[in-house]
Design an enzyme around this catalytic site. Sequence first.
Site, PDB file in Angstrom:
ATOM      1  N   LYS A 191       0.839  -1.195   0.000  1.00 33.83           N
ATOM      2  CA  LYS A 191       0.000   0.000   0.000  1.00 33.83           C
ATOM      3  C   LYS A 191       0.874   1.244   0.000  1.00 33.83           C
ATOM      4  O   LYS A 191       1.557   1.519   0.990  1.00 33.83           O
ATOM      5  CB  LYS A 191      -0.911   0.053   1.223  1.00 33.83           C
ATOM      6  CG  LYS A 191      -1.941   1.172   1.107  1.00 33.83           C
ATOM      7  CD  LYS A 191      -2.584   1.536   2.426  1.00 33.83           C
ATOM      8  CE  LYS A 191      -1.768   2.534   3.214  1.00 33.83           C
ATOM      9  NZ  LYS A 191      -1.647   3.851   2.568  1.00 33.83           N
ATOM     10  N   GLU A 265      10.507   0.767  10.099  1.00 40.49           N
ATOM     11  CA  GLU A 265      11.476   1.834   9.802  1.00 40.49           C
ATOM     12  C   GLU A 265      10.781   3.141  10.131  1.00 40.49           C
ATOM     13  O   GLU A 265       9.871   3.538   9.423  1.00 40.49           O
ATOM     14  CB  GLU A 265      11.845   1.833   8.315  1.00 40.49           C
ATOM     15  CG  GLU A 265      12.359   0.526   7.783  1.00 40.49           C
ATOM     16  CD  GLU A 265      13.818   0.294   8.151  1.00 40.49           C
ATOM     17  OE1 GLU A 265      14.467   1.234   8.652  1.00 40.49           O
ATOM     18  OE2 GLU A 265      14.279  -0.830   7.948  1.00 40.49           O
ATOM     19  N   CYS A 299      13.645  10.422   6.616  1.00 43.59           N
ATOM     20  CA  CYS A 299      13.668   9.899   7.979  1.00 43.59           C
ATOM     21  C   CYS A 299      15.061   9.993   8.595  1.00 43.59           C
ATOM     22  O   CYS A 299      15.202  10.177   9.792  1.00 43.59           O
ATOM     23  CB  CYS A 299      13.168   8.462   8.006  1.00 43.59           C
ATOM     24  SG  CYS A 299      13.920   7.428   6.762  1.00 43.59           S
ATOM     25  N   GLU A 396      11.001  15.306  15.497  1.00 42.21           N
ATOM     26  CA  GLU A 396      11.257  15.181  14.067  1.00 42.21           C
ATOM     27  C   GLU A 396      10.369  16.174  13.331  1.00 42.21           C
ATOM     28  O   GLU A 396       9.145  16.082  13.393  1.00 42.21           O
ATOM     29  CB  GLU A 396      10.951  13.751  13.605  1.00 42.21           C
ATOM     30  CG  GLU A 396      11.192  13.544  12.141  1.00 42.21           C
ATOM     31  CD  GLU A 396      10.861  12.135  11.669  1.00 42.21           C
ATOM     32  OE1 GLU A 396       9.768  11.640  11.997  1.00 42.21           O
ATOM     33  OE2 GLU A 396      11.711  11.531  10.985  1.00 42.21           O
TER      34      GLU A 396
HETATM   35  P1  NAI Z   1       2.113   7.933   8.568  1.00 45.76           P
HETATM   36  O1  NAI Z   1       2.990   7.131   9.415  1.00 45.76           O
HETATM   37  O2  NAI Z   1       0.727   8.197   9.025  1.00 45.76           O
HETATM   38  O3  NAI Z   1       1.972   7.251   7.125  1.00 45.76           O
HETATM   39  C1  NAI Z   1       2.829   6.273   6.620  1.00 45.76           C
HETATM   40  C2  NAI Z   1       2.010   5.166   5.948  1.00 45.76           C
HETATM   41  O4  NAI Z   1       1.235   4.492   6.929  1.00 45.76           O
HETATM   42  C3  NAI Z   1       1.001   5.660   4.923  1.00 45.76           C
HETATM   43  O5  NAI Z   1       0.940   4.730   3.876  1.00 45.76           O
HETATM   44  C4  NAI Z   1      -0.295   5.658   5.700  1.00 45.76           C
HETATM   45  O6  NAI Z   1      -1.427   5.521   4.883  1.00 45.76           O
HETATM   46  C5  NAI Z   1      -0.132   4.453   6.575  1.00 45.76           C
HETATM   47  N1  NAI Z   1      -0.921   4.459   7.807  1.00 45.76           N
HETATM   48  C6  NAI Z   1      -1.401   5.514   8.513  1.00 45.76           C
HETATM   49  N2  NAI Z   1      -2.047   5.088   9.612  1.00 45.76           N
HETATM   50  C7  NAI Z   1      -1.971   3.748   9.615  1.00 45.76           C
HETATM   51  C8  NAI Z   1      -2.435   2.727  10.489  1.00 45.76           C
HETATM   52  N3  NAI Z   1      -3.103   3.026  11.601  1.00 45.76           N
HETATM   53  N4  NAI Z   1      -2.152   1.455  10.202  1.00 45.76           N
HETATM   54  C9  NAI Z   1      -1.462   1.139   9.099  1.00 45.76           C
HETATM   55  N5  NAI Z   1      -1.010   2.051   8.226  1.00 45.76           N
HETATM   56  C10 NAI Z   1      -1.249   3.336   8.474  1.00 45.76           C
HETATM   57  O7  NAI Z   1       2.821   9.287   8.256  1.00 45.76           O
HETATM   58  P2  NAI Z   1       2.150  10.633   7.707  1.00 45.76           P
HETATM   59  O8  NAI Z   1       0.851  10.912   8.390  1.00 45.76           O
HETATM   60  O9  NAI Z   1       2.107  10.547   6.246  1.00 45.76           O
HETATM   61  O10 NAI Z   1       3.201  11.704   8.189  1.00 45.76           O
HETATM   62  C11 NAI Z   1       3.169  12.192   9.516  1.00 45.76           C
HETATM   63  C12 NAI Z   1       4.555  12.355  10.062  1.00 45.76           C
HETATM   64  O11 NAI Z   1       5.200  11.110  10.096  1.00 45.76           O
HETATM   65  C13 NAI Z   1       5.481  13.215   9.228  1.00 45.76           C
HETATM   66  O12 NAI Z   1       5.337  14.549   9.535  1.00 45.76           O
HETATM   67  C14 NAI Z   1       6.813  12.692   9.608  1.00 45.76           C
HETATM   68  O13 NAI Z   1       7.251  13.315  10.789  1.00 45.76           O
HETATM   69  C15 NAI Z   1       6.573  11.241   9.864  1.00 45.76           C
HETATM   70  N6  NAI Z   1       6.937  10.404   8.730  1.00 45.76           N
HETATM   71  C16 NAI Z   1       8.089   9.707   8.796  1.00 45.76           C
HETATM   72  C17 NAI Z   1       8.496   8.946   7.750  1.00 45.76           C
HETATM   73  C18 NAI Z   1       9.751   8.202   7.797  1.00 45.76           C
HETATM   74  O14 NAI Z   1      10.213   7.747   6.769  1.00 45.76           O
HETATM   75  N7  NAI Z   1      10.347   8.013   8.933  1.00 45.76           N
HETATM   76  C19 NAI Z   1       7.718   8.850   6.526  1.00 45.76           C
HETATM   77  C20 NAI Z   1       6.474   9.570   6.569  1.00 45.76           C
HETATM   78  C21 NAI Z   1       6.141  10.326   7.642  1.00 45.76           C
END
Ligand code: NAI
Length: 803
Positions: A191, A265, A299, A396
């Site tokens: 996904k 990750e 990240c 972050e």
């Molecule tokens: P997120 O962690 O919500 O999204 C990442 C993925 O997880 C997306 O595909 C999303 O649809 C999915 N997701 C969301 N809630 C879920 C759940 N309960 N169960 C399973 N999958 C789920 O990150 P988001 O909202 O896009 O970004 C928020 C913050 O997260 C950013 O501001 C940043 O600080 C951090 N982030 C960190 C990343 C990294 O690579 N370490 C990547 C993206 C965001």
Amino acid sequence: MASIPEIFASMAYGPAPESTKPAEEWLDRHGRRFGMFIGGAWTLPGELFDTVNPGTGQPLARVTQASGADVDRAVAAARAAQPGWWGLGGHGRARHLYALARAVQRNARLLSVVESLDNGKPIRESRDIDIPLVARHFYHHAGWAQLMDRELPGMEPVGVAGQIIPWNFPLLMLAWKIAPAIATGNTVVLKPAEFTSLTALLFAELCVEAGLPAGVVNIITGDGRTGAALVAHPGVDKIAFTGSTDVGRLIRVATAGTGKKLSLELGGKSPFIVFDDADLDSVVEGVVDAIWFNQGQVCCAGSRILAQEGITARLEEKLKARMETLRLGDPLDKAVDIGAIIAPVQLEKIRELVRRGEEEGARMWQPSWSCPTDGYFYPPTLFTEVAPAATVAQVEIFGPVVVMMSFRTPAEAVELANNTRYGLAASVWTENINLALDIAPKVKAGSVWINCTNMFDAASGFGGYRESGFGREGGREGLWEYVKEVPRRGSGEAGKYASKATAMSRTKAGAASPLPRVPASPPIDRTPKLYIGGAQVRPDSGYSLPVLGAAGELAGEVGHGNRKDIRNAVEAAHAARGWARATAHLRAQVLYYIAENLAARRDEFSARIVGLTGRSKKQGQEEVDLSIERLFSYAAWADKWDGRVHHTPVRNVTLAMPEPLGVVAVVCPEEWPLLGFLSAALPPLAMGNTVVALPSGRWPLLATDLYQVLDTSDLPKGVLNIVTGPREELAAVLAAHDDVDAMWYWGTAEGSAAVEKLSAGNLKQTWVDHGRGVRWEVAAEGEGERYLRHATQVKNVWVPYGE
Ligand code: NAI
Ligand code: MG
């Protein structure tokens, strides 16, 4: 219009836009509405949502929000395809991965443009970094498919992998997930993030074009609800997630006790350490790559510059001069350095955190030029005069915002670097290789880049320490996330002495337990206490628990440990972390010495086993002998669990070094009170961890009898701590403890689930047996490499090398 001499004089860029025509045509061919890719076919578009171009704020296309039924269908398709895909064999799979790599290369420009349109990252980055790394990942893993039989003997695929990725590197994260999974014979349901579904859908088309069998790769689109449904799906054997730490924590809890394999990750707040002998011009370009690459939405972004005092002012000045020359704007412009932020919600999060930084008294600086207003842009931002505990130094931000702090000594640099709950990456800048290689092992991070930053390659593992998650992607170490041992015949049930109810609750102090029959002539009782920090200490509760012998008689008592004792034991284990720095040779010597002292007391230990368990004398001796052998095994392993040097295609050596996890809590098996205890506690000890062990709840006296053996074997104080008492209760305290870095548990299925769930607090790594048991007496099962792998984490240190 400037004349050519004028342009040469000013060296100003003109715009150099990349054509978006082929990408627009591709979108139009789909009517700008997308279904999903399930079982090798496209579904009709369902409930739709917009995907937007962050560079303009305008919608690009509409994609489907997957329903629960869609998730079911995708998982079923992956399940159906898995045996055939694995049955294809290594070479067959290698041919397919190779074909995917070629398809990515043939369509590299289209992929790059679609990526930049959908994500807002500069075309220079998607074209020169993201997409080439995607192809590289498939090529590299084609090789692992080819070599799997020889290089991972006795391993098989986990089955169906559910993979959830973020929006910051949409296609690259897809490659990091899909390539190792399918190389090792798994099938996947992936996904993409809701902001950036398009390149995953384009990749699905390439799968068809490249002739990948139907169902091996399935792409479903949707938001967090779809992700949650995939995580919860009983047909999924493994979850691989990249994203925020908060969601990672939710997933840890949701998968607890299900037996699903999990890799996370997560976020980071990576230090960028500059010593005063560093080449400052290189450092400035390093900072550009560390924090303005992908608008800082990385990240492992180097978001905390730690500069040695003597050069702080000069670095600040050079940095500001460089920031003035950065070009921000249209992501499709080949001359642009910084593109757009993914979405208004992210832009607002950045703004809010910058406001907080200013409110808390840090000094904020941005270049004098202004950002375009018709997209989601945020300027490069530098904070100085930042307190180590300030919000902007701890949280972050995931945007183009860097904080700068200073330090005096290398020790202070390490302390500041590790002053975070994360541990994803670090850069170290100095011309002194001795200093660099002194700092690298001291920084808690999965990747350490020396005089470079944000280096990635398929041959090198990438992943976190601490709350940045666990598991690795890339390299040989990344393959372990997608394989499991082929079940051995007859395994899956506990050893040959497996007994029924062994719960400590039956003998819990104060509980209504049958009164033990006291023998006519009571044995001289040694009243063992707890073993904490190398000393025997009385349990905080002041209570003891009876231990019954084979005939139901009172065989002795052990201390009733509680929460406070666990706290003390964890503290003692932390204080003993010098053990990690002891040479492997010394650790081996200590383990041999324990074996020697145990051998000298073979009869005593074997009589104890017989008296408690009712086993025969021969069986008692056998257990002691096997225990001595196990001590020898881990003494042998102590200096032989080597790292590797990865062949990354850049001018450096990438040192993949297994490092200890820290403080490991070990809940030892109930059966085999001596062999089980040692089998569980020795691997982490041999690898340089310190341990808090809970022995068998039913027969803890074998562990308490060991105190004197340990005392006479040169084991440093606090390296192994033993707490007796109500096992499941104490296990829960350990699982929830924030200063425990990893936890192993052998016991019930319920206990396993509880440990996984409670570990979500600090996201400690866990290894539990889900009540399946281990035949500890079988060397191939009860000892060996998998124990060492679970007792270590790999740090990849990138060291410049050659011309
Ligand atoms: P997120 O962690 O919500 O999204 C990442 C993925 O997880 C997306 O595909 C999303 O649809 C999915 N997701 C969301 N809630 C879920 C759940 N309960 N169960 C399973 N999958 C789920 O990150 P988001 O909202 O896009 O970004 C928020 C913050 O997260 C950013 O501001 C940043 O600080 C951090 N982030 C960190 C990343 C990294 O690579 N370490 C990547 C993206 C965001
Ligand atoms: Mg988008």
